[in-house]
Design a protein around this motif. Structure first.
Motif, mmCIF file in Angstrom:
data_model
loop_
_atom_site.group_PDB
_atom_site.id
_atom_site.type_symbol
_atom_site.label_atom_id
_atom_site.label_comp_id
_atom_site.label_asym_id
_atom_site.label_seq_id
_atom_site.Cartn_x
_atom_site.Cartn_y
_atom_site.Cartn_z
ATOM 1 N N PRO A 193 5.559 8.353 0.087
ATOM 2 C CA PRO A 193 5.030 9.297 -0.908
ATOM 3 C C PRO A 193 3.533 9.163 -1.124
ATOM 4 O O PRO A 193 2.851 10.149 -1.364
ATOM 5 N N ALA A 194 3.006 7.949 -1.021
ATOM 6 C CA ALA A 194 1.592 7.725 -1.314
ATOM 7 C C ALA A 194 0.680 8.435 -0.326
ATOM 8 O O ALA A 194 -0.466 8.753 -0.661
ATOM 9 N N TYR A 195 1.158 8.700 0.889
ATOM 10 C CA TYR A 195 0.293 9.302 1.916
ATOM 11 C C TYR A 195 0.898 10.570 2.500
ATOM 12 O O TYR A 195 0.555 10.978 3.606
ATOM 13 N N ARG A 196 1.797 11.185 1.736
ATOM 14 C CA ARG A 196 2.486 12.379 2.227
ATOM 15 C C ARG A 196 1.514 13.479 2.618
ATOM 16 O O ARG A 196 1.693 14.155 3.633
ATOM 17 N N ALA A 197 0.469 13.683 1.820
ATOM 18 C CA ALA A 197 -0.466 14.773 2.089
ATOM 19 C C ALA A 197 -1.136 14.604 3.436
ATOM 20 O O ALA A 197 -1.173 15.524 4.261
ATOM 21 N N ARG A 198 -1.681 13.416 3.663
ATOM 22 C CA ARG A 198 -2.420 13.205 4.897
ATOM 23 C C ARG A 198 -1.505 13.157 6.112
ATOM 24 O O ARG A 198 -1.835 13.682 7.176
ATOM 25 N N ILE A 199 -0.325 12.558 5.946
ATOM 26 C CA ILE A 199 0.601 12.470 7.067
ATOM 27 C C ILE A 199 1.168 13.847 7.422
ATOM 28 O O ILE A 199 1.461 14.129 8.583
ATOM 29 N N SER A 200 1.306 14.718 6.438
ATOM 30 C CA SER A 200 1.856 16.049 6.712
ATOM 31 C C SER A 200 0.943 16.859 7.626
ATOM 32 O O SER A 200 1.370 17.859 8.203
ATOM 33 N N LEU A 201 -0.311 16.440 7.770
ATOM 34 C CA LEU A 201 -1.232 17.133 8.657
ATOM 35 C C LEU A 201 -1.035 16.742 10.115
ATOM 36 O O LEU A 201 -1.470 17.455 11.019
ATOM 37 N N VAL A 202 -0.389 15.614 10.371
ATOM 38 C CA VAL A 202 -0.291 15.060 11.721
ATOM 39 C C VAL A 202 1.028 15.477 12.359
ATOM 40 O O VAL A 202 2.102 15.093 11.903
ATOM 41 N N ASP A 203 0.935 16.270 13.423
ATOM 42 C CA ASP A 203 2.136 16.725 14.127
ATOM 43 C C ASP A 203 2.597 15.725 15.186
ATOM 44 O O ASP A 203 3.772 15.676 15.540
ATOM 45 N N GLY A 204 1.660 14.954 15.709
ATOM 46 C CA GLY A 204 2.021 13.990 16.746
ATOM 47 C C GLY A 204 0.911 12.983 16.950
ATOM 48 O O GLY A 204 -0.246 13.226 16.617
ATOM 49 N N VAL A 205 1.274 11.812 17.500
ATOM 50 C CA VAL A 205 0.289 10.758 17.743
ATOM 51 C C VAL A 205 0.660 10.030 19.028
ATOM 52 O O VAL A 205 1.840 9.853 19.341
ATOM 53 N N GLU A 206 -0.358 9.626 19.790
ATOM 54 C CA GLU A 206 -0.121 8.952 21.067
ATOM 55 C C GLU A 206 -1.199 7.898 21.290
ATOM 56 O O GLU A 206 -2.391 8.166 21.115
ATOM 57 N N ALA A 207 -0.773 6.688 21.658
ATOM 58 C CA ALA A 207 -1.710 5.647 22.068
ATOM 59 C C ALA A 207 -2.017 5.853 23.548
ATOM 60 O O ALA A 207 -1.156 5.650 24.411
ATOM 61 N N VAL A 208 -3.241 6.250 23.856
ATOM 62 C CA VAL A 208 -3.627 6.536 25.242
ATOM 63 C C VAL A 208 -3.846 5.234 26.003
ATOM 64 O O VAL A 208 -3.424 5.084 27.148
ATOM 65 N N PRO A 222 0.798 -1.229 0.000
ATOM 66 C CA PRO A 222 0.000 0.000 0.000
ATOM 67 C C PRO A 222 0.829 1.277 0.000
ATOM 68 O O PRO A 222 0.299 2.362 -0.234
ATOM 69 N N LEU A 223 2.142 1.159 0.251
ATOM 70 C CA LEU A 223 3.010 2.336 0.287
ATOM 71 C C LEU A 223 3.755 2.568 -1.016
ATOM 72 O O LEU A 223 4.405 3.595 -1.182
ATOM 73 N N SER A 224 3.671 1.642 -1.957
ATOM 74 C CA SER A 224 4.454 1.720 -3.180
ATOM 75 C C SER A 224 3.909 2.771 -4.123
ATOM 76 O O SER A 224 2.695 2.865 -4.335
ATOM 77 N N VAL A 225 4.811 3.556 -4.720
ATOM 78 C CA VAL A 225 4.409 4.559 -5.700
ATOM 79 C C VAL A 225 4.171 3.958 -7.081
ATOM 80 O O VAL A 225 3.141 4.218 -7.699
ATOM 81 N N PRO A 226 5.103 3.143 -7.624
ATOM 82 C CA PRO A 226 4.876 2.631 -8.983
ATOM 83 C C PRO A 226 3.646 1.742 -9.113
ATOM 84 O O PRO A 226 3.130 1.556 -10.194
ATOM 85 N N PHE A 227 3.154 1.159 -8.020
ATOM 86 C CA PHE A 227 2.032 0.233 -8.094
ATOM 87 C C PHE A 227 0.848 0.800 -7.321
ATOM 88 O O PHE A 227 0.518 0.345 -6.232
ATOM 89 N N ARG A 228 0.163 1.770 -7.884
ATOM 90 C CA ARG A 228 -0.927 2.400 -7.146
ATOM 91 C C ARG A 228 -2.295 2.179 -7.770
ATOM 92 O O ARG A 228 -3.303 2.555 -7.197
ATOM 93 N N ARG A 229 -2.358 1.570 -8.955
ATOM 94 C CA ARG A 229 -3.656 1.438 -9.607
ATOM 95 C C ARG A 229 -4.546 0.424 -8.900
ATOM 96 O O ARG A 229 -5.757 0.473 -9.003
ATOM 97 N N GLY A 230 -3.969 -0.526 -8.149
ATOM 98 C CA GLY A 230 -4.759 -1.531 -7.450
ATOM 99 C C GLY A 230 -5.219 -1.084 -6.087
ATOM 100 O O GLY A 230 -5.363 -1.902 -5.181
ATOM 101 N N ARG A 231 -5.489 0.197 -5.905
ATOM 102 C CA ARG A 231 -5.790 0.707 -4.574
ATOM 103 C C ARG A 231 -7.108 0.165 -4.039
ATOM 104 O O ARG A 231 -7.270 0.022 -2.827
#
Length: 620
Positions: A347-362, A259-268
């Protein structure tokens, strides 16, 4: 080409000079008008070969022919899908290309596509090398906004993009597929989607033959393998009521399930059936999926507190916890987990991940995500990344070297084939046969198999109705239609070309399924290289193609002309909507026939000159 073009102001020039976005532009401008040592401008148009995407090939040939007619030495370079994506998305080694751009479900998708901070990144993160400070500010602002304020900002972004043309939108093709009416009852119009497969049910007499215990028995025997056997699509009996059989012309789904591969994204779609996310977009809105619920809190910033559903498990039986969720967000931000000098973001999720400044499992079922000053719409978009099992992916956080990838470090996580994926989704992979098929079995432990479920999940209660999904690779649209007509396939997953559609319409056993497309055909420019540093040059190139004529002659009428990538959303401003005769950048000619002299005048107005023999010339 002028030293201060409309797309890049003085401040942008100073800021971007070190990145070489415009360095060649200033030198070439002076040479074009003052020097005599000129040579003909030569460019290549990269695209897929006709057997992989006939429409892209035909558009590329028409563009090259138009460029040749106005004095440019232009040639088409067909490349395999993998090599084209590496050339454009990873190595940024191209002049122009013709291809398909995945249509966004949310306008925040434009931020990584066009923001200058992503211009040195990989994937669909500004592969054009475009930079404009004013646009950067608006792209950042819309991620914080909501409602009408956000709508106005996104409209301004689109107007700027249409003016500057870092890429030229051509048309949105309709997705046309074929289904057998006697085998499957499809609900809704988007059959090749997570919702489409989950809602599909056996139809006709075969439905009553389905053994009640097949789900459990099919899921209890894994039998995973990878083969290179030349298997035939007829290996699944036509009378088997437990298997849903669909055809694809893209063999990459048998080669890579990462799911993280750039060249193989058509099978999403297939990957989204294997990997769950906290939220999933249903009917245009991100709704809880793995998450039981979430709350968005605003104080000094935006915090999203997510509560997971009970008793979630991975396909290998391990428990899925908030720790896996926290790991996923850290891992997508840096797939090297700190083992390289610079983070290696997915690269496949750069946009969404760039929104997250931090994460914590409570705790085991609660995770908290800090999203800086992101607005609520962008915050929920950040919840749609695939959740990964830490015990599987942590070992892939190591540097890797791969032939053909020239820019920046990479990791095993980004290049592994992952042909035995461990997800938590409603389907799990049981078998892959190289260039032949992928088999998946229903997951009896998926949360959708339990009751009760949320109202928005009611159409999917019980999970997948079929016990197995078989994706069969076929050589062409025509072969897919023939196999479906013979009863050996139930549907075509890959959209069909116009010729195949006519065959479907003439076959009594088949139905034509027409939906809005999820891709837009476009011409991409490399703004790191002259003459594409000049927006006037790009705008003139954009006017060499007649969109309406392309829709009829290349797409067989199964497409809609467009000028903005948000043309299929309600974020498209009225002044950019396509009307008869076009909205912006009208074709230089009539009914597909290019007015060569007028086009040459436009290139002269852009600062270029011609030799006496009609060649458009630039400095040697």
């Amino acid at each position: 080409m002028t030293a201060t073009s409309p797309s890049i102001g003085r401040r942008s020039l100073l800021a971007l000079a070190a990145s070489s976005f415009t360095g060649g532009c200033l030198r070439q401008y002076g040479s074009v008008v003052t020097r005599d040592d000129h040579t003909q401008l030569s460019v290549t148009v990269k695209t897929l070969p006709a057997d992989a995407d006939e429409r892209a090939t035909r558009v590329a040939r028409r563009l090259a022919a138009a460029l040749q007619r106005v004095g440019v030495d232009a040639s088409v370079v067909p490349m395999s899908r993998e090599h084209l994506r590496r050339s454009v998305l990873l190595n940024h080694d191209f002049d122009l290309y013709v291809g398909r751009l995945p249509l966004p479900a949310d306008p925040d998708w434009l931020r990584p596509l066009l923001h200058s901070r992503f211009a040195t990144a990989q994937g669909w993160a500004n592969p054009f090398g475009y930079g404009a400070l004013e646009l950067d500010e608006r792209l950042t602002a819309q991620a914080r906004q909501s409602g009408q304020h956000r709508r106005e900002t996104v409209a301004a972004v689109q107007r700027r993009v249409v003016r500057d043309q870092p890429f030229t939108v051509l048309a949105v093709p309709d997705a046309v597929r074929a289904t057998r009416r006697d085998r499957v009852r499809w609900r809704g119009d988007r059959l090749h989607s997570v919702a489409g497969y989950l809602a599909a049910e056996p139809a006709g007499p075969a439905a009553s033959e389905t053994p009640e215990s097949t789900n459990a028995s099919a899921a209890s025997t894994r039998g995973d393998r990878t083969t290179t056997a030349d298997e035939t699509p007829t290996s699944t009996p036509a009378t088997d009521p437990t298997t849903l059989r669909v055809a694809t012309t893209d063999s990459r789904v048998t080669k890579n399930l990462n799911p993280l591969s750039v060249p193989f994204r058509r099978g999403r779609v297939l990957l989204h059936l294997v990997y769950d996310s906290l939220g999933r977009r249903l009917d245009g809105t991100v709704r809880p999926w793995l998450a039981e619920s979430w709350s968005v809190e605003r104080d000094d910033g935006t915090t999203v507190k997510v509560r997971l559903r009970e008793d979630l498990t991975w396909h290998d039986g391990a428990s899925l916890t908030a720790g896996d969720v926290a790991f996923t967000y850290r891992f997508l931000r840096d797939t090297a987990l700190g083992r390289t000098e610079e983070p290696v973001t997915s690269p496949a999720y750069r946009a969404r991940i760039s929104l997250v400044d931090g994460v914590e499992a409570v705790d085991d079922r609660t995770v908290r995500l800090d999203l800086g000053d992101a607005g609520a719409p962008a915050a929920t978009t950040a919840l749609t990344v695939p959740v990964l099992p830490e015990h599987v992916w942590r070992a892939a956080a190591r540097p890797a070297e791969v032939a053909g990838i020239e820019r920046g470090p990479t990791t095993d996580a980004l290049v592994r084939n992952n042909l035995e994926p461990v997800g938590s989704g409603p389907l799990r992979v049981t078998d892959t046969a190289l260039k032949a098929s992928v088999d998946l079995a229903a997951n009896p432990d998926h949360f959708l198999t339990r009751t009760p479920v949320d109202d928005h999940l009611r159409p999917f209660v019980g999970g997948v109705s079929f016990d197995r999904l078989r994706v069969v690779v076929v050589p062409s649209d025509g072969a897919a239609v023939d196999l479906a007509a013979d009863g050996r396939l139930d549907a075509t997953a890959t959209p069909l070309g116009a010729d195949a559609v006519r065959d479907v319409a003439a076959t009594d056993a088949l139905d034509v399924r027409l939906t809005g497309g999820s891709w837009v055909y476009h011409v991409g420019y490399n703004l790191r290289r002259p003459p594409f540093t000049n927006p006037h040059f790009r705008r003139t190139v954009a006017r060499l193609l007649d969109r309406e004529h392309l829709v009829e002659s290349v797409f067989g009428g199964y497409a809609t002309p467009a000028v903005t990538p948000l043309a299929t959303t309600d974020f498209e401003p009225a002044d950019l909507a396509w009307t008869e005769g076009g909205a912006r950048l009208p074709f230089v000619g009539d009914d597909g026939s290019l007015d060569v002299e007028r086009a040459r005048d436009l290139f002269r107005e852009a600062g270029y000159s011609y030799a006496e023999d009609g060649r458009l010339v630039v400095q040697r």
